[in-house]
Design an enzyme around this catalytic site. Structure first.
Site, PDB file in Angstrom:
ATOM      1  CB  SER A 189      -0.937  -0.048   1.206  1.00  0.00           C
ATOM      2  OG  SER A 189      -1.889   0.971   1.173  1.00  0.00           O
ATOM      3  CG  HIS A 391      -5.427  -2.459   0.331  1.00  0.00           C
ATOM      4  ND1 HIS A 391      -4.729  -2.246  -0.836  1.00  0.00           N
ATOM      5  CD2 HIS A 391      -4.834  -1.682   1.278  1.00  0.00           C
ATOM      6  CE1 HIS A 391      -3.765  -1.378  -0.616  1.00  0.00           C
ATOM      7  NE2 HIS A 391      -3.798  -1.021   0.661  1.00  0.00           N
TER       8      HIS A 391
END
Length: 423
Positions: A189, A391
């Site tokens: 990320s 994610h």
């Protein structure tokens, strides 16, 4: 104060949109609800209250604590696992792997799954010298040579400064201590965003990265599906609030979050914690080890600056990969010598790069990842979409070792064999 201002302030202290509901639940508990929670027989996992080093040593791994100073004076806490339990010889230099966490997170992201599922332990047992980074403002990096977290000046940064100062400081320090010329960089990320911002413009640093592995890669965020996208409509108000009230850190790991971890993430109520994760990052309940929820929520969120959150909101609105916009042409001229915030150029990346991205990811949305791919095609050594991943599956997914980590290990081991044969 207007209703709009009150709403903005709530947004700044809530876990994005979903946590607003949980804060209201917390504040509105009745006496009967208090009794119910008091009656819950909950035995906490000892890992809930361990720091990163304690998590490591509790499993029998060696751990070193290090502090590195950035050029602008921040003191960053790093952890090192110099070798594993299954491969404990220290006679030969080991290849260095650097793990960098994402937004609102810390090094514990790589440590809070089970031992055979957490990437840091897997790497250490595979024979690597493992370093865990922590960027400014999180649980392990809340110190400065002259400022303290109670001062507004301490929080005047976004991921621009993480890329410019934190990343080179951590990488260079790890290499110096490990006495190695290069390392493998694995980011998740925001950890990938830092590299995509800095490596293309810092060629000396880029030469020190053998391969860049990007999990849930982030550059542009214009197609984000998470409810955090609604913050983009409040950018001017958020910036004004920042100036007026001197808002500093965003969501440190505080008493309310810990209460949620203790009581709401307990088995009877864990559906609420699951929904927080899914509404922020995407939907994939099959990958979530529900018994680990209290541990996750005791370590995350680990904090960042309000400016950093505003920066992400700006990029959602602009659909560009660019530096922090100071809100006016005059202010941008002061900082950048141009009226608009400068762009970042991942197409100038020279480091071999491998992408791992999820088809159900609401933060590193597949459309944004697909727009990145042609920009880095000359250095792209692999491009793996895991269709069912969201994610957070890249750090906490139960299938992450099989679907991602072992693939990365194989790639690194082949590269090391090639390097050894050439040497």
């Amino acid at each position: 104060m207007s209703c709009d201002s009150v709403l903005i302030m709530k947004l700044l202290v809530a876990t994005f949109v979903s946590s607003v509901l949980l804060f209201s639940v917390y504040n509105a508990r009745s006496v009967a609800a208090d009794k119910l929670f008091a009656d819950v027989m909950f035995r906490g996992d000892p890992e809930e209250n361990m720091n990163a080093s304690q998590l490591i040593t509790s499993k029998g791994y060696p751990c070193e604590e290090h502090t590195v100073q950035t050029e602008d004076g921040f003191l960053l806490g790093l952890q090192r696992i110099p070798y594993g339990k299954k491969n404990a010889s220290t006679t030969n230099p080991r290849p260095v792997v650097f793990l960098q966490h994402g937004l609102l997170c810390s090094s514990t992201n790589w440590l809070t799954n089970l031992e055979n599922e957490s990437f840091a332990y897997i790497l250490a047992d595979a024979g690597f010298d493992v370093w865990l980074g922590n960027v400014r403002g999180n649980t392990y990096s809340r110190s400065h040579v002259s400022l303290n977290p109670n001062q507004d000046e301490f929080w005047e940064w976004s991921f621009d400064q993480m890329a410019l100062y934190d990343l080179p400081a951590m990488v260079n320090y790890a290499l110096k201590v490990s006495m190695q010329p290069q390392l493998y960089y694995i980011g998740h990320s925001q950890g990938t965003l830092m590299a995509f911002a800095q490596l293309p413009r810092n060629k000396e640093l880029a030469k020190k990265i053998k391969t860049f592995f990007a999990l849930g890669p982030v550059t542009t965020v214009g197609h984000v599906e998470s409810p955090i996208k609604y913050l983009a409509d409040l950018v001017p108000e958020l910036q004004l609030l920042f100036k007026i009230f001197g808002v500093r850190d965003f969501l440190p790991n505080n008493e309310i979050i810990n209460w949620l971890a203790d009581h709401v993430c307990e088995k009877r109520y864990q559906i609420y914690c699951e929904n927080i994760l899914f509404i922020i990052s995407g939907w994939d309940p099959q990958q979530l080890n529900q018994t680990r929820l209290p541990v996750y929520f005791h370590h995350v969120p680990a904090g960042t600056s309000v400016r950093n959150v505003i920066h992400f909101a700006q990029m959602i609105k602009s659909q560009k990969f660019q530096m922090y916009d100071y809100g006016s042409a005059a202010e941008n001229l002061k900082y950048y010598n141009q009226s608009t915030a400068p762009l970042y150029y991942p197409e100038n990346l020279t480091t071999p790069t491998a992408l791992y991205w999820g088809g159900q990811d609401w933060l590193a949305d597949p459309k944004d990842v697909q727009s990145l791919i042609p920009k880095i095609k000359n250095v792209l050594i692999s491009n793996d979409e895991i269709v069912e991943f969201d994610h957070l599956d890249f750090i906490w997914g139960m299938d992450a070792p099989e679907r991602v980590y072992h693939n990365i290990l194989n790639t690194i081991q082949k590269q090391e064999e090639s390097i050894f044969s050439r040497g």
